[in-house]
Design an enzyme around this catalytic site. Structure first.
Site, PDB file in Angstrom:
ATOM      1  N   LEU A  10       0.858  -1.170   0.000  1.00 32.03           N
ATOM      2  CA  LEU A  10       0.000   0.000   0.000  1.00 32.03           C
ATOM      3  C   LEU A  10       0.900   1.226   0.000  1.00 32.03           C
ATOM      4  CD1 LEU A  10      -2.842  -0.732   2.611  1.00 32.03           C
ATOM      5  CD2 LEU A  10      -3.129  -0.383   0.150  1.00 32.03           C
ATOM      6  N   ASP A  11       0.607   2.208  -0.859  1.00 31.13           N
ATOM      7  CA  ASP A  11       1.395   3.437  -0.887  1.00 31.13           C
ATOM      8  C   ASP A  11       1.327   4.136   0.461  1.00 31.13           C
ATOM      9  OD1 ASP A  11       2.069   3.048  -3.525  1.00 31.13           O
ATOM     10  OD2 ASP A  11       0.447   4.298  -4.311  1.00 31.13           O
ATOM     11  N   PRO A  12       2.334   4.963   0.786  1.00 31.93           N
ATOM     12  CA  PRO A  12       2.316   5.676   2.076  1.00 31.93           C
ATOM     13  C   PRO A  12       1.036   6.474   2.329  1.00 31.93           C
ATOM     14  CG  PRO A  12       4.489   5.834   1.112  1.00 31.93           C
ATOM     15  CD  PRO A  12       3.622   5.163   0.085  1.00 31.93           C
ATOM     16  N   ALA A  57      -1.910   5.728   1.394  1.00 36.73           N
ATOM     17  CA  ALA A  57      -3.054   4.832   1.513  1.00 36.73           C
ATOM     18  C   ALA A  57      -3.172   4.284   2.934  1.00 36.73           C
ATOM     19  CB  ALA A  57      -2.928   3.685   0.521  1.00 36.73           C
TER      20      ALA A  57
END
Length: 304
Positions: free
Chosen positions: A46-48, A50
């Site tokens: 998961l991207d930061p 998100a």
């Protein structure tokens, strides 16, 4: 994947609600330290920016984490129309501003409907995909843009939840490899004004949903009080619960654990979960040929 090091040889799966502003790997390292686990890994980045469901695997469960990487996923997301960023989300720099037309819910739903089913996405430059061994995001940070091949993905479900101009909140259920920020950008282009993602929250991955998620603060609070966190770990076999189950005799178990095939009356189209006489999960097998099962991936027990 966190490297094996000093710590406890524990196995299982923890469902973390990843907070905003931290990478998936950093979240993994923090929880691994709380459990003092010797080996750990996560099941899909998961991207930061998100938040949401991030299953973390410990010990023997890391052997089966790939089955969640391939799973369908679901999200709630918010796209801001009229502003385009270089990364496709709020972590980037706004590079274009365009007027947002008067839009009704029906017009937005019509635009979204164009993305249902099997579609092709061009992966963003700011992604971890590699080209000639180099992550695309590193090239992007150097100001470089390279051609990327479109990839086939599937959007199973796409619903508008709220339209509060210029923000559009929607839910999406999609196949592995789908970039929700690319989806948001493409919907924005279809609406004629562009868009970028300002919120992303994962609610489902494979057979897991948000109902079982745990927060950092709760884990840390109990850890600070010297309470054991092991009760929050789900059994390793939850990662492969979608495969059929087969119970083995003691003789069959011994053969499988020694890497040998066993006879089997049934032919399985995919992998099968194996359990010993004590109902312990011992790993996965697959049909070698008619009437035989061969071990595919096995659990190593402490007493062995």
């Amino acid at each position: 994947m966190a490297r094996r090091g000093k710590g406890r040889n524990i196995s299982g799966v923890l469902l973390l609600n990843k907070p905003k502003g931290i990478s998936s790997n950093r979240a993994l390292q923090r929880v691994r330290a709380m459990f003092n686990a010797s080996k750990a890994g996560h099941t899909g980045n998961l991207d930061p920016m998100a938040t949401g469901l991030l299953p973390l695997c410990f010990g023997e469960a890391t052997k089966f984490s790939s089955y969640l990487l391939d799973a369908d996923k679901a999200y709630i997301a918010t796209a801001r129309l009229g502003l385009v960023s270089d990364t496709g989300d709020a972590e980037g720099t706004i590079i274009q501003e365009r007027p947002v037309p008067e839009l009704s819910d029906a017009q937005i739903c019509d635009a979204m409907a164009k993305f249902l089913g099997d579609i092709e996405q061009v992966p963003p430059m700011y992604s971890a995909l590699k080209q000639n061994g180099q992550p695309l995001y590193k090239l992007a940070r150097e100001g470089k843009t390279v051609e990327r091949k479109a990839r086939a993905v599937t959007i199973f479900e796409l619903k508008l939840l709220e339209w509060d101009a210029p923000d559009m909140t929607f839910s999406v259920r999609c196949s592995k490899g789908t970039y929700v920020r690319t989806l948001a950008e493409d919907i924005g282009e279809t609406l004629g004004c562009g868009a970028h993602l300002v919120m992303l929250h994962r609610t489902h991955t494979g057979g897991f949903d948000a109902s079982g998620m745990l927060e950092f603060d709760r884990l840390q609070s109990e850890r600070d009080q010297d309470q054991s966190l092991d009760g929050y770990l789900l059994d390793t076999d939850v990662l492969v619960a979608h495969f059929p189950k087969k119970n083995l005799s003691a003789e069959e178990t011994a053969r499988i654990l020694h890497g040998q095939d066993i006879t089997c009356d049934q032919v399985y189209s995919d992998k099968v979960r194996l359990y010993d006489e004590q109902e312990r999960f011992i790993g996965l097998a697959e049909s070698a040929e008619a009437g035989r099962l061969k071990p595919r991936r096995l659990v190593v027990f402490e007493e062995q």
